[in-house]
Design an enzyme around this catalytic site. Structure first.
Site, PDB file in Angstrom:
ATOM      1  N   ASP A   1       0.860  -1.194   0.000  1.00 14.62           N
ATOM      2  CA  ASP A   1       0.000   0.000   0.000  1.00 14.62           C
ATOM      3  C   ASP A   1       0.896   1.244   0.000  1.00 14.62           C
ATOM      4  OD1 ASP A   1      -2.180   1.894   0.654  1.00 14.62           O
ATOM      5  OD2 ASP A   1      -3.345   0.092   1.019  1.00 14.62           O
TER       6      ASP A   1
ATOM      7  N   HIS B   1       2.072   2.040  -3.274  1.00 14.60           N
ATOM      8  CA  HIS B   1       1.203   3.093  -3.803  1.00 14.60           C
ATOM      9  C   HIS B   1       1.830   4.481  -3.719  1.00 14.60           C
ATOM     10  CE1 HIS B   1      -2.557   0.327  -3.110  1.00 14.60           C
ATOM     11  NE2 HIS B   1      -1.656  -0.205  -3.897  1.00 14.60           N
TER      12      HIS B   1
END
Ligand code: NAG
Ligand code: NAG
Ligand code: NAG
Ligand code: NAG
Ligand code: NAG
Length: 392
Positions: free
Chosen positions: A218, A241
């Site tokens: 993430d 991310h």
């Protein structure tokens, strides 16, 4: 040498000696507290911590090189003097997520002034079973999994030469801290591990992340509300991310985000490079200002530069009311490399509170060898040098 002078000389020598003895921390070796190689470290660490924390001079807890298991633990202050936890071994968490109390962290540090966590240790959260139980991408009401580390209400602390691996949820949560530095910190988790944000910062001031490598499933680093004076330098992100401010604006009681410098960082195969995301819908205006993104290299990044003020995953909000998060004084400068999509720069600001004072300087991003295009909404950026031209 006359008598007076030699007395001064001897006295000075004595002071020097005394201060060098005093500067040495008192060492608390975990083996004296029952910590055995290949054993469970939990109770010995708790006991060593209690004694070291009560020491009136600087202390150092030493965990020599070996493998250990460790159950959930809280290491709290206030301590009477600076404290160092020097761990050389590899530490493994319980694999079964049910052995954790709710969404608590595996290793939770709190209310300490002057902690140093060091020693080259790897902390393995053994998250692979937990990741399969994570359904947070489908529902908000999902089971909360434990993070590897929590640092709450800490001052003047340093975490260096430490690896956090395979956390069940976020790797690190920084809350209510002032002056905390992560140096040569490594994070490892596969791209497909859900919600394994690297370092999440909230309501903290003077946070530094330096010379570190963060690969996870993430966000590499995320800044929640109340993050102030954060600097990120010489960090490599990927997979994951990217670096994210937000999401913000989902709740009414959020604090401003002020002061972020992201400098000399590299993003490899990440979904985003640098991103600011805010939800539509709240009624209170929240300022986000003084953000600088500078000297960044993007390698095959899906969205290298993105402001998204219409962030609303799974339609959990009303897009009718525009975001009230006011973004201002943001600079993107010297950002180069490759984008995995043609639209390499997206600046979608709020129609309610358009972005103000955004500067773009020398942005050279290519998709398949040609310059990327830019989409912009509710923003009039100041442009310097070579920058993709906004279309809307
Ligand atoms: C940290 O600093 C804040 C603000 O200066 C202070 O209120 C707090 O008590 C300090 N905490 C510790 C654990 O020393
Ligand atoms: C921040 O903490 C570090 C480590 O304890 C200390 O050396 C430094 O002086 C602190 N900086 C400020 C501005 O208080
Ligand atoms: C950047 O960080 C790496 C560790 O990830 C370190 O080896 C390197 O020396 C750092 N570079 C600079 C310029 O500080
Ligand atoms: C950042 O990069 C610039 C140019 O590439 C270099 O001159 C500078 O020393 C770097 N700074 C750090 C802190 O790594
Ligand atoms: C570039 O990124 C895309 C999408 O994330 C990925 O499918 C592709 O394998 C990557 N290419 C390289 C050369 O890593």
């Amino acid at each position: 040498m006359d008598a007076n002078f030699s007395i001064i000389y001897i006295y000075a020598l004595f002071l020097l000696l005394a201060s060098s003895i005093m500067a040495q921390p008192v060492v608390f070796d975990i083996r004296k507290y029952g910590g055995a190689p290949n054993g469970d470290l939990t109770s010995s660490l708790a006991r060593a911590w209690k004694t070291a924390c009560a020491s009136t001079s600087a202390s150092k807890i030493l965990v020599p090189k070996s493998t250990y298991s460790l159950r959930q633990i809280e290491l709290n202050g206030p301590c009477k003097a600076p404290i160092e936890l020097h761990i050389e071994g590899n530490i493994a968490a319980p694999e079964n997520p049910n052995q954790f109390d709710g969404d608590a962290q595996w290793i939770r540090f709190g209310y300490i002034d002057s902690l140093t966590l060091s020693g080259g240790a790897t902390f393995d959260g053994r998250g692979s079973i937990a990741w399969k139980q994570n359904n947070c991408h489908q529902t908000w009401n999902c089971k909360k999994l434990s993070m590897n580390f929590g640092f709450s209400f800490m001052n003047n602390s340093i975490i260096q030469d430490i690896t956090s691996k395979h956390s069940k949820h976020f790797h690190v949560n920084v809350l209510g801290c002032r002056n905390i530095t992560f140096n040569k910190f490594t994070i490892e988790a596969p791209a497909e591990s859900p919600n394994t944000d690297g370092i999440h910062i909230g309501r903290s001031t003077q946070v530094k992340i330096l010379d570190s490598n963060i690969g996870t499933g993430d966000d590499c680093i995320s800044l929640g509300d109340g993050s102030r004076q954060v600097s990120v330098e010489n960090v490599t992100c990927g997979p994951g991310h990217g670096i994210s401010v937000g999401s913000l604006g989902r709740y009414e009681n959020e604090e401003p985000v002020e002061g972020l410098i992201v400098k000399n960082c590299t993003f490899k195969n990440t979904d985003n490079g640098v991103r600011i995301k805010t939800w539509p819908g709240t009624s209170i205006k929240i300022p986000v200002s003084q953000l600088r993104f500078e000297n960044l290299v993007m390698i095959n990044v899906t969205n290298p530069i993105i402001i998204d003020q219409e962030y609303c995953p799974w339609n959990q909000c009303s897009k009718q009311t525009p975001s009230k998060v006011q973004i201002s004084r943001v600079s993107f400068k010297d950002i180069r490399g490759t984008s995995a999509t043609k639209e390499g720069m997206i600046l979608i600001c709020s129609s309610g509170v358009p972005c103000e004072k955004v500067k773009l300087t020398n942005i050279n991003l290519k998709f398949n060898g040609t310059p990327v295009i830019a989409t912009c909404k509710n923003i009039k950026p100041q442009v310097f040098g070579n920058v993709p031209v906004c279309t809307s």
